[in-house]
Design a protein around this motif. Sequence first.
Motif, short mmCIF file in Angstrom:
data_model
loop_
_atom_site.label_atom_id
_atom_site.label_comp_id
_atom_site.label_asym_id
_atom_site.label_seq_id
_atom_site.Cartn_x
_atom_site.Cartn_y
_atom_site.Cartn_z
N SER A 56 -3.20 24.17 20.26
CA SER A 56 -4.31 23.67 21.05
C SER A 56 -4.31 24.34 22.42
O SER A 56 -3.30 24.87 22.87
CB SER A 56 -4.22 22.16 21.21
N MET B 62 0.13 22.28 18.06
CA MET B 62 -0.65 21.08 17.74
C MET B 62 0.23 20.12 16.95
O MET B 62 0.77 20.46 15.91
CB MET B 62 -1.84 21.50 16.87
N THR C 127 -0.80 12.76 19.54
CA THR C 127 -1.43 13.28 20.74
C THR C 127 -0.44 13.08 21.89
O THR C 127 0.46 12.27 21.81
CB THR C 127 -2.70 12.47 21.04
N ILE D 210 -11.45 13.83 20.13
CA ILE D 210 -10.46 14.77 19.59
C ILE D 210 -9.68 15.44 20.70
O ILE D 210 -9.13 16.51 20.51
CB ILE D 210 -11.11 15.83 18.69
N ASN E 59 -6.74 16.13 22.18
CA ASN E 59 -5.38 16.02 21.67
C ASN E 59 -4.41 16.00 22.83
O ASN E 59 -3.29 15.57 22.73
CB ASN E 59 -5.15 17.23 20.78
N HIS E 60 -4.88 16.51 23.94
CA HIS E 60 -4.03 16.63 25.12
C HIS E 60 -4.89 16.41 26.36
O HIS E 60 -5.55 17.32 26.85
CB HIS E 60 -3.40 18.02 25.15
#
Lengths: 128, 128
Positions: A58, A72, A76, A112, A114-115
């Motif tokens: 990511s 990834m 998360t 979405i 993720n970070h």
Amino acid sequence: MTVRMTSARKAILEELESSKAHLTINQIHERLSGRLPSLNVSTVYRSLDFLSQNGLISISDMGVGTPVYEIMKEETHHHLVCSSCKQVIELENDLVAPFFEQIEKEKKTKVITNHLVVFGICLECKEY
Amino acid sequence: MTVRMTSARKAILEELESSKAHLTINQIHERLSGRLPSLNVSTVYRSLDFLSQNGLISISDMGVGTPVYEIMKEETHHHLVCSSCKQVIELENDLVAPFFEQIEKEKKTKVITNHLVVFGICLECKEY
DNA sequence: CTGAATGCAAAGACTTTGCATCAGC
DNA sequence: GCTGATGCAAAGTCTTTGCATTCAG
């Protein structure tokens, strides 16, 4: 169109995996030049594109000017970056998950991120 | 070192103020070239640096590749960007404020993210 | 007037691309 | 052996910088 797990892609994944860090393109290139001396920067660009397109890594902006790349993960993870000293503080999922759930509920979307990166001033910097 | 409110800086502020948008460097330069035909890109870079250093504008990454600039407002504002169609959805302050308060409480920090960007998939894109 | 800000052009940094070669499968 | 991936070099893009000139205060 068959996909190939080449040495460049494998090395990038391994480096991101083992360092567990957010690395810039140049950092990745530098760190791998020991193992793969002939590795070209353009291959790093192309590999990072490929890996992010395929959801293996990511991309985030942590406020350093260039994007940083990371493995990834299922889980998360989120960070608070101190705008003053650039220190990175972890934001536990328990703190962030309810917020994302709230967004998903109210906006009928799927989050979405993720970070997530939130900027602030850390305790130490606040005191001076 | 005295600070000067020059025509370039003023024009940039006015443009960001009136458009109320997130603009890239090039968009800013293009939009101002009517009013200030000789305005050089390097001046836009220097002016944006100056204005953000002085807290008059803020910089965010909305996932378009380059940073976007906007007027710094008292009120924070936050967005959900659809990773698929790039649509920008507002996240009301009521939704975000409790989250920031929670972070400040638990991490003993001051959150200064003036413009949070969360990525997701919007309702329309989810359906296809 | 004075020196900070600008315009211009040139340099620098970063990223992409075309093509011949290499190497996964 | 095919064909996708890589290395290399070159082009393209974006950003910064040096310096003479301009203009805000």
